[in-house]
Enzyme design. Structure first.
Site, PDB file in Angstrom:
ATOM      1  N   CYS A 191      -3.102  -0.730  -1.487  1.00  0.00           N
ATOM      2  CA  CYS A 191      -4.057   0.376  -1.456  1.00  0.00           C
ATOM      3  C   CYS A 191      -3.701   1.261  -0.259  1.00  0.00           C
ATOM      4  O   CYS A 191      -3.924   0.888   0.884  1.00  0.00           O
ATOM      5  CB  CYS A 191      -5.465  -0.201  -1.326  1.00  0.00           C
ATOM      6  N   CYS A 238       4.249   0.558   8.042  1.00  0.00           N
ATOM      7  CA  CYS A 238       5.651   0.907   7.843  1.00  0.00           C
ATOM      8  C   CYS A 238       6.522  -0.025   8.695  1.00  0.00           C
ATOM      9  O   CYS A 238       6.285  -0.189   9.884  1.00  0.00           O
ATOM     10  CB  CYS A 238       5.878   2.355   8.246  1.00  0.00           C
TER      11      CYS A 238
HETATM   12 ZN   LIG Z   1       7.298   4.943   9.184  1.00  0.00          ZN
END
Ligand SMILES: [Zn+2]
Length: 167
Positions: free
Chosen positions: A151, A128
């Site tokens: 994935c 992220c």
């Molecule tokens: Zn995050």
């Protein structure tokens, strides 16, 4: 009830796998740079489930076919389970047959990548952009138009269904 029991069993089995996998990845977690959202290990542990913590913060991999998000086909957005940043649109999700939720493209400015040399393999790790949480890996055997296969560990994602416009 049967389905519930089955899912609980899967979660337990997945949890055991996660514990085993977590050890090999410590070194990568320590090497990550700074991110917009930074929390201590204790803070992450208090906000994430043990399974989420093992994947997002310790680079574990969930068991294949363990995530209910494999079968999530509604319109919506897949967000980071760590910080809620929207990561993938349902429009880019495809069935890769691998047992992990797969996408051919992330949302703009949603994820970052790094080289992952663990387990004697060289892979491209995906995390992220905002909290640095480990999401999965990206491979170059995906479908058009990108040819990429993101994935993802389903446990690292939360699905937010698109709300149909009322009135
Ligand atoms: Zn995050």
């Amino acid at each position: 009830m049967n389905r519930r029991t089955f899912m609980l069993g899967t979660a337990l089995a997945g949890g055991l796998g996660l514990v085993g996998a977590a050890f090999g990845f410590r070194r990568i977690a320590a090497a990550t740079s700074t991110f917009e959202i930074e929390k201590t290990e204790a803070e992450w542990r208090s906000t994430l489930t043990p399974e989420q913590f093992a994947v997002l913060r310790q680079h574990a991999t969930e068991q294949p076919f363990a995530s209910p998000l494999n079968d999530e086909h509604r319109k919506g957005t897949f967000a980071c389970a760590g910080c809620d940043l929207p990561l993938y649109s349902s429009g880019t999700k495809f069935d890769s047959g691998t047992g992990w939720p797969s996408f051919y493209q992330p949302l703009p400015n949603a994820v970052g990548t790094s080289e992952d040399r663990s387990w004697f393999l060289t892979r491209t790790e995906v995390h992220c952009r905002r909290c640095g949480g480990h999401l999965g890996h990206v491979f170059d055997d995906g479908p058009a138009p990108t040819g990429l296969r993101y994935c993802m560990n389903g446990v690292a994602l939360k699905f937010i269904a698109e709300v149909p416009a009322s009135s």
